[in-house]
Design a protein around this motif. Structure first.
Motif, PDB file in Angstrom:
ATOM      1  N   GLY A 235       3.726  -6.579 -16.543  1.00 41.15           N
ATOM      2  CA  GLY A 235       3.836  -7.450 -15.386  1.00 41.15           C
ATOM      3  C   GLY A 235       2.643  -8.387 -15.274  1.00 41.15           C
ATOM      4  N   ALA A 236       2.717  -9.256 -14.290  1.00 37.31           N
ATOM      5  CA  ALA A 236       1.641 -10.215 -14.042  1.00 37.31           C
ATOM      6  C   ALA A 236       1.467 -10.360 -12.535  1.00 37.31           C
ATOM      7  N   SER A 237       0.251 -10.575 -12.115  1.00 35.49           N
ATOM      8  CA  SER A 237       0.004 -10.853 -10.703  1.00 35.49           C
ATOM      9  C   SER A 237      -1.096 -11.889 -10.579  1.00 35.49           C
ATOM     10  N   ILE A 238      -0.999 -12.682  -9.505  1.00 36.33           N
ATOM     11  CA  ILE A 238      -1.929 -13.778  -9.256  1.00 36.33           C
ATOM     12  C   ILE A 238      -2.420 -13.702  -7.824  1.00 36.33           C
ATOM     13  N   GLN A 239      -3.697 -13.954  -7.630  1.00 37.57           N
ATOM     14  CA  GLN A 239      -4.284 -14.145  -6.301  1.00 37.57           C
ATOM     15  C   GLN A 239      -5.215 -15.345  -6.397  1.00 37.57           C
ATOM     16  N   VAL A 240      -5.146 -16.216  -5.406  1.00 37.86           N
ATOM     17  CA  VAL A 240      -6.063 -17.354  -5.339  1.00 37.86           C
ATOM     18  C   VAL A 240      -6.910 -17.194  -4.087  1.00 37.86           C
ATOM     19  N   VAL A 241      -8.224 -17.234  -4.286  1.00 39.38           N
ATOM     20  CA  VAL A 241      -9.183 -17.120  -3.192  1.00 39.38           C
ATOM     21  C   VAL A 241     -10.124 -18.311  -3.306  1.00 39.38           C
ATOM     22  N   GLY A 242     -10.010 -19.238  -2.363  1.00 43.36           N
ATOM     23  CA  GLY A 242     -10.823 -20.449  -2.433  1.00 43.36           C
ATOM     24  C   GLY A 242     -10.493 -21.231  -3.689  1.00 43.36           C
TER      25      GLY A 242
ATOM     26  N   LEU B 163      -4.326  -7.492  -4.370  1.00 45.39           N
ATOM     27  CA  LEU B 163      -4.390  -7.792  -2.956  1.00 45.39           C
ATOM     28  C   LEU B 163      -5.842  -8.104  -2.640  1.00 45.39           C
ATOM     29  N   VAL B 164      -6.069  -9.150  -1.863  1.00 42.11           N
ATOM     30  CA  VAL B 164      -7.435  -9.505  -1.465  1.00 42.11           C
ATOM     31  C   VAL B 164      -7.551  -9.393   0.047  1.00 42.11           C
ATOM     32  N   VAL B 165      -8.576  -8.657   0.479  1.00 41.57           N
ATOM     33  CA  VAL B 165      -8.899  -8.530   1.898  1.00 41.57           C
ATOM     34  C   VAL B 165     -10.388  -8.798   2.035  1.00 41.57           C
ATOM     35  N   ASP B 166     -10.713  -9.817   2.823  1.00 49.72           N
ATOM     36  CA  ASP B 166     -12.108 -10.243   2.982  1.00 49.72           C
ATOM     37  C   ASP B 166     -12.694 -10.548   1.603  1.00 49.72           C
ATOM     38  N   LYS B 167     -13.740  -9.870   1.210  1.00 54.76           N
ATOM     39  CA  LYS B 167     -14.385 -10.100  -0.093  1.00 54.76           C
ATOM     40  C   LYS B 167     -14.137  -8.941  -1.057  1.00 54.76           C
ATOM     41  N   THR B 168     -12.979  -8.276  -0.866  1.00 55.11           N
ATOM     42  CA  THR B 168     -12.618  -7.157  -1.727  1.00 55.11           C
ATOM     43  C   THR B 168     -11.269  -7.427  -2.375  1.00 55.11           C
TER      44      THR B 168
ATOM     45  N   ARG C  97      -9.112   2.081   3.585  1.00 54.74           N
ATOM     46  CA  ARG C  97      -9.895   1.139   2.766  1.00 54.74           C
ATOM     47  C   ARG C  97     -11.382   1.204   3.066  1.00 54.74           C
ATOM     48  N   THR C  98     -11.756   1.642   4.245  1.00 61.85           N
ATOM     49  CA  THR C  98     -13.174   1.729   4.599  1.00 61.85           C
ATOM     50  C   THR C  98     -13.879   2.863   3.861  1.00 61.85           C
ATOM     51  N   LYS C  99     -13.104   3.758   3.230  1.00 64.44           N
ATOM     52  CA  LYS C  99     -13.688   4.909   2.537  1.00 64.44           C
ATOM     53  C   LYS C  99     -13.499   4.859   1.023  1.00 64.44           C
TER      54      LYS C  99
END
Length: 156
Positions: free
Chosen positions: A39-46, A89-94, A152-154
């Motif tokens: 498979g393939a996945s893409i995320q764009v951040v900025g 998946l991108v959340v904040d800077k993670t 996610r905090t742990k």
């Protein structure tokens, strides 16, 4: 505006700025991360694009959206399998990356990806699909062997 499509052969860019059908721009881009069976996945951040596939995780500069430039390819993530799915998946800077070998947690706050954790979820199979979703602070990992949840905090 640009539309990015990734698959086993590479990454293709389409111009979707005008009405009508998308127009392919340039040649196929070999990201170095995609395999012909997985498979393939893409995320764009900025201005950064992350592309994951069976061979690894690539970063591309998309400051010129119709002309992405490959920056780096990490082929030793320990997370991705040649014939398995991938999800990001991108959340904040993670950045969370899941593949046939597990779940990875990356810090993307700097100029380079930094893997902070590798987790055996118990639900991801080597050759099946995987998906990630976040609800509040709960990360859901859905794959061939079931559903797992993580606070996610742990994770790091």
């Amino acid at each position: 505006s640009a539309l990015y499509v990734a698959g086993g052969k590479g990454l293709v860019v389409f111009n979707v700025e005008n009405e009508g059908p998308p127009v392919k721009v340039g040649d196929l881009i070999d990201t170095g991360a995609l395999s012909d069976q997985g498979g393939a996945s893409i995320q764009v951040v900025g201005t950064t694009m992350y592309v994951a596939g069976g061979k690894g995780l690539a970063t591309l500069d998309v400051s010129k959206p119709l002309n992405p430039e490959k920056q780096n390819v990490a082929t030793n993530t320990g997370l991705l399998s040649d014939n398995g799915g991938s999800a990001m998946l991108v959340v904040d800077k993670t950045l969370y990356l899941a593949g046939g070998k597990g779940l990875g947690v990356y810090d993307i706050s700097g100029s380079m990806l930094e893997q902070k954790a590798k987790i055996d979820t118990g639900v991801i199979s080597n050759d099946g699909n995987v998906d990630l979703r976040m609800l509040g602070d709960t990360l859901f990992v859905c794959a061939g062997k079931g559903l797992a949840t993580f606070d996610r905090t742990k994770l790091v």
